[in-house]
Write a protein that holds these residues in place. Sequence first.
Motif, PDB file in Angstrom:
ATOM      1  N   PHE A 287       0.869  -1.174   0.000  1.00 25.10           N
ATOM      2  CA  PHE A 287       0.000   0.000   0.000  1.00 25.10           C
ATOM      3  C   PHE A 287       0.911   1.231   0.000  1.00 25.10           C
ATOM      4  O   PHE A 287       1.422   1.639   1.042  1.00 25.10           O
ATOM      5  CB  PHE A 287      -0.898  -0.005   1.227  1.00 25.10           C
ATOM      6  CG  PHE A 287      -1.717  -1.264   1.373  1.00 25.10           C
ATOM      7  CD1 PHE A 287      -2.902  -1.414   0.681  1.00 25.10           C
ATOM      8  CD2 PHE A 287      -1.292  -2.304   2.191  1.00 25.10           C
ATOM      9  CE1 PHE A 287      -3.662  -2.562   0.808  1.00 25.10           C
ATOM     10  CE2 PHE A 287      -2.037  -3.451   2.325  1.00 25.10           C
ATOM     11  CZ  PHE A 287      -3.228  -3.594   1.624  1.00 25.10           C
TER      12      PHE A 287
ATOM     13  N   ILE B 137      -1.304   5.001   1.918  1.00 26.04           N
ATOM     14  CA  ILE B 137      -2.348   4.470   2.785  1.00 26.04           C
ATOM     15  C   ILE B 137      -3.431   5.513   3.042  1.00 26.04           C
ATOM     16  O   ILE B 137      -3.144   6.651   3.378  1.00 26.04           O
ATOM     17  CB  ILE B 137      -1.756   3.994   4.127  1.00 26.04           C
ATOM     18  CG1 ILE B 137      -0.757   2.858   3.872  1.00 26.04           C
ATOM     19  CG2 ILE B 137      -2.851   3.523   5.067  1.00 26.04           C
ATOM     20  CD1 ILE B 137      -0.023   2.437   5.114  1.00 26.04           C
TER      21      ILE B 137
ATOM     22  N   SER C 188       1.424  -1.103   6.022  1.00 21.78           N
ATOM     23  CA  SER C 188       1.892  -0.718   4.693  1.00 21.78           C
ATOM     24  C   SER C 188       2.085  -1.893   3.748  1.00 21.78           C
ATOM     25  O   SER C 188       2.245  -1.691   2.543  1.00 21.78           O
ATOM     26  CB  SER C 188       3.220   0.042   4.808  1.00 21.78           C
ATOM     27  OG  SER C 188       4.221  -0.802   5.369  1.00 21.78           O
TER      28      SER C 188
ATOM     29  N   SER D  51      -6.560   3.603  -0.781  1.00 19.23           N
ATOM     30  CA  SER D  51      -5.146   3.231  -0.800  1.00 19.23           C
ATOM     31  C   SER D  51      -4.702   2.736  -2.174  1.00 19.23           C
ATOM     32  O   SER D  51      -5.396   1.932  -2.812  1.00 19.23           O
ATOM     33  CB  SER D  51      -4.875   2.143   0.247  1.00 19.23           C
ATOM     34  OG  SER D  51      -5.081   2.620   1.551  1.00 19.23           O
TER      35      SER D  51
END
Length: 417
Positions: free
Chosen positions: A45, A48, A55, A401
């Motif tokens: 990600f 985010i 993450s 995201s």
Amino acid sequence: MAIVLLSVPLALAIPVASNAGTSEGFMNGSSATLTTRNYFFSRDFSDIAGSNQQSKAQEWAQGFILDFKSGFTPGTLGVGLDAQGLLGIKLDSSPDRVNTGLLPVHGDGKAADDYSRIGVAAKVRYRKTELRFGDLQPNLPILMFSDVRLLPPSYQGVSITSQEVNGLTFQAGHLNSTHLRNEGGDERIQAVLGHLPQRQVNSDGFNYVGGDYVFDDKRTSISTWLGQLEDIYRQGFLGLKHNRPIGDWTAALNLGYFNAREDGDRLLGDIDNQALFSVLSFKRGGHTLSVGYQAMCGDSPFPRVFSNISPLGNETPTYEFAFTDERSWQVRHEYDFAALGLPGLNTSLRWIQGSNVDTGKGYEGREHERDIDVAYVVQSGALKGLGFRLRNAMARSNYRSDVHENRLIFTYSWKLL
């Protein structure tokens, strides 16, 4: 549940052929396969958005799927039994990389070392009508079978399927709980709106009724379905599929329309969604080129059962392109290398662009996704039947995201019976 109870006697009342059904026997008609699935999943990600600040989700696991399907006992009324045994084993994980959908997560944030399940369904057949109860895996426009991770999910309940009328397949059912793809036990059914799981509420059951009718020498099919996630939403579906040769080409059209509203106690409040999708494909030799358009209308995102995908034309396992008021386009190219003398090798390249999203934040939401898939099944030799699939996806959005994803899956099956 009322829609199911009313539909079962209607299905049984349809005129049937004069000859009674025959059966191949409980054991003589049985089959058993063992499938292994080695699955590596990595999702980064890069930007985010939302409360979850993890993450990366990255895990590696080994799955085993044992499927047994019996035949039916002899006689007009045949009885049978299906069973499925599942085992998932962790190969690599970490508390900061969990929630890939491959493995369960304990309360301490660590993935389970392994998980398992045995599901059993009894079945009864009369002529061309079959009643099943127990562990079920329905595959319907309003409840697709989403086997996209390590182990397949299932539902617990009762279903009826009837093919007494030539070309018509009628189905109805009531499901009271679900076994999720990365769990060993059962739990109550929940919903997803657009891309957001609604884990705060549960439903007592999912009811469905509908059918598909095939005609025109099997070139055309029409579908109509009704689904109800009790006290959350009810949803109707109309679908049309058609294919036709045009010279050296084969053209195919897939149209679908969903209409959803809140249901009963409205546990998620008011729901108002109409979804239209269309996919037009052209195939020649090894090439298949597809273009698709998808539109969300109403005041709500597209609703579905958690954590299923849907047959929406532009939905992928990464982005759904199904948020409030979203419009999206897709172009896709697939190639079957059997046309070049390399059977078993297939590739796919897809681009989807979405816009006009009502984010509720005062600005228009936009997103896009690019997917590349390569799959191969060994055709001969000692490794015949061994398959692998590589998927790379890149998805970008200004309201959710961003995602960069890789999946590598190896599969192999043994026929035991």
